[in-house]
Each structure stands twice: as structure tokens, then as C-alpha cells.
Write a protein that holds these residues in place. Structure first.
Motif, PDB file in Angstrom:
ATOM      1  N   TRP A   1     -11.770  74.897  66.566  1.00  0.00           N
ATOM      2  CA  TRP A   1     -12.228  76.266  66.847  1.00  0.00           C
ATOM      3  C   TRP A   1     -11.322  76.946  67.857  1.00  0.00           C
ATOM      4  N   ARG A   2     -10.954  76.217  68.893  1.00  0.00           N
ATOM      5  CA  ARG A   2     -10.118  76.805  69.929  1.00  0.00           C
ATOM      6  C   ARG A   2      -8.741  77.187  69.373  1.00  0.00           C
ATOM      7  N   VAL A   3      -8.189  76.341  68.539  1.00  0.00           N
ATOM      8  CA  VAL A   3      -6.888  76.645  67.935  1.00  0.00           C
ATOM      9  C   VAL A   3      -7.019  77.853  67.002  1.00  0.00           C
ATOM     10  N   GLN A   4      -8.096  77.910  66.223  1.00  0.00           N
ATOM     11  CA  GLN A   4      -8.308  79.052  65.333  1.00  0.00           C
ATOM     12  C   GLN A   4      -8.410  80.354  66.120  1.00  0.00           C
ATOM     13  N   GLN A   5      -9.116  80.295  67.240  1.00  0.00           N
ATOM     14  CA  GLN A   5      -9.340  81.489  68.049  1.00  0.00           C
ATOM     15  C   GLN A   5      -8.209  81.746  69.039  1.00  0.00           C
ATOM     16  N   ALA A   6      -7.302  80.810  69.165  1.00  0.00           N
ATOM     17  CA  ALA A   6      -6.157  80.930  70.089  1.00  0.00           C
ATOM     18  C   ALA A   6      -6.621  81.198  71.521  1.00  0.00           C
ATOM     19  N   ILE A   7      -7.664  80.492  71.941  1.00  0.00           N
ATOM     20  CA  ILE A   7      -8.189  80.690  73.299  1.00  0.00           C
ATOM     21  C   ILE A   7      -7.595  79.615  74.180  1.00  0.00           C
ATOM     22  N   PHE A   8      -6.521  79.981  74.866  1.00  0.00           N
ATOM     23  CA  PHE A   8      -5.819  79.057  75.752  1.00  0.00           C
ATOM     24  C   PHE A   8      -5.496  79.748  77.062  1.00  0.00           C
ATOM     25  N   GLU A   9      -5.514  78.958  78.119  1.00  0.00           N
ATOM     26  CA  GLU A   9      -5.227  79.493  79.443  1.00  0.00           C
ATOM     27  C   GLU A   9      -3.740  79.777  79.627  1.00  0.00           C
ATOM     28  N   SER A  10      -2.912  79.032  78.936  1.00  0.00           N
ATOM     29  CA  SER A  10      -1.477  79.230  79.111  1.00  0.00           C
ATOM     30  C   SER A  10      -0.752  78.905  77.814  1.00  0.00           C
ATOM     31  N   TRP A  11       0.461  79.418  77.749  1.00  0.00           N
ATOM     32  CA  TRP A  11       1.337  79.194  76.607  1.00  0.00           C
ATOM     33  C   TRP A  11       2.698  78.753  77.107  1.00  0.00           C
ATOM     34  N   GLY A  12       3.405  77.994  76.280  1.00  0.00           N
ATOM     35  CA  GLY A  12       4.761  77.601  76.622  1.00  0.00           C
ATOM     36  C   GLY A  12       5.726  78.757  76.430  1.00  0.00           C
ATOM     37  N   GLN A  13       6.992  78.463  76.562  1.00  0.00           N
ATOM     38  CA  GLN A  13       8.009  79.509  76.426  1.00  0.00           C
ATOM     39  C   GLN A  13       8.295  79.854  74.974  1.00  0.00           C
ATOM     40  N   GLY A  14       7.922  78.967  74.072  1.00  0.00           N
ATOM     41  CA  GLY A  14       8.162  79.230  72.660  1.00  0.00           C
ATOM     42  C   GLY A  14       9.608  78.974  72.281  1.00  0.00           C
ATOM     43  N   THR A  15       9.879  79.112  71.006  1.00  0.00           N
ATOM     44  CA  THR A  15      11.242  78.970  70.499  1.00  0.00           C
ATOM     45  C   THR A  15      11.529  80.130  69.548  1.00  0.00           C
ATOM     46  N   GLN A  16      12.673  80.761  69.748  1.00  0.00           N
ATOM     47  CA  GLN A  16      13.004  81.966  68.981  1.00  0.00           C
ATOM     48  C   GLN A  16      13.524  81.587  67.590  1.00  0.00           C
ATOM     49  N   VAL A  17      12.972  82.223  66.595  1.00  0.00           N
ATOM     50  CA  VAL A  17      13.456  82.101  65.222  1.00  0.00           C
ATOM     51  C   VAL A  17      13.906  83.481  64.771  1.00  0.00           C
ATOM     52  N   THR A  18      15.152  83.580  64.367  1.00  0.00           N
ATOM     53  CA  THR A  18      15.703  84.847  63.893  1.00  0.00           C
ATOM     54  C   THR A  18      16.283  84.642  62.500  1.00  0.00           C
ATOM     55  N   VAL A  19      15.819  85.458  61.562  1.00  0.00           N
ATOM     56  CA  VAL A  19      16.278  85.363  60.182  1.00  0.00           C
ATOM     57  C   VAL A  19      17.030  86.647  59.839  1.00  0.00           C
ATOM     58  N   SER A  20      18.286  86.510  59.522  1.00  0.00           N
ATOM     59  CA  SER A  20      19.098  87.678  59.190  1.00  0.00           C
ATOM     60  C   SER A  20      19.081  87.924  57.681  1.00  0.00           C
ATOM     61  N   SER A  21      19.177  89.184  57.326  1.00  0.00           N
ATOM     62  CA  SER A  21      19.125  89.545  55.895  1.00  0.00           C
ATOM     63  C   SER A  21      20.503  89.525  55.272  1.00  0.00           C
TER      64      SER A  21
END
Length: 121
Positions: free
Chosen positions: A101-121
């Protein structure tokens, strides 16, 4: 909340593939559901894929058939195999873990830095 680190993004051409990773430093990732999310510029964060502790998966309609989420509990890592990438997949990709449920609702106190994905056309 588990500490998770995303990696493995990059720049690819349309139609290409990437496999970002979500690694945990804690010992209990295996008992949690894990979600991959993405956030494009000026858009809300959206749930892309989720995998339960038992290995069941579900996907957003926009990525179904192209993305595959998997987990390696021994390595405490969850992967997102992304194929047939499109420019509209361009975003920062994040992961997080918790109850279904928590993952579905995205209820989190903090998030990481993430990783950038870039798709060129």
C-alpha cells in the motif's frame, strides 16, 4: 525507512535499453515491496513498476510490455530492465520500499537522488 541508492541511468537513443539498479545497504529489503518511480520535468512523480516480496509484479500502462522489474534478494538489489525506450521515458528514476500500500501510494519520508534516464529521438 530503508536507505536505497539508484544507479545505472544514462543517455540512449530511442529504441535502446537501460537497466537501472536500486541497491539497499540494509538487510531486510527482501521482506518489502519495491517500487520504481519516475519524474519528468514539470510533471508529478509516477509509479512505473512494483514488485512484491513474493515476486509478483505490476506496471503502469505506459511501460507495460517494455519494462521488467526484478529483484535479487541475495544482492539486496532491484532492477528495472527498460527496452524499446522512447523520448517520453526521459525522467529521473527513483526507487523506494515498504508495504504494498505504501509503495502504491508513494508515501515516504524521503527519496534518494535518483538516476537520470534520457532518451534521444
Amino acid at each position: 525507512q530503508l536507505q536505497l541508492v539508484e544507479s545505472g541511468g544514462g543517455l540512449v537513443q530511442s529504441g535502446g535499453s537501460l537497466r537501472p539498479s536500486c541497491a539497499s545497504s540494509g538487510s531486510h529489503l527482501s521482506i518489502y515491496a519495491v517500487g520504481w518511480y519516475r519524474q519528468a520535468p514539470e510533471k508529478q512523480r509516477e509509479l512505473v513498476a512494483i514488485i512484491t516480496s513474493g515476486g509478483s509484479t505490476s506496471y503502469a500502462d505506459s511501460v507495460k510490455g517494455r519494462f521488467t522489474i526484478s529483484r535479487d534478494n541475495a544482492k539486496k538489489t532491484v532492477y528495472l530492465e527498460m527496452n524499446s525506450l522512447k523520448p517520453e521515458d526521459t525522467a529521473v528514476y527513483y526507487c523506494n520500499a515498504g508495504s504494498w500500500w505504501r509503495v502504491q501510494q508513494a508515501i515516504f519520508e524521503s527519496w534518494g537522488q535518483g538516476t537520470q534516464v534520457t532518451v534521444s529521438s
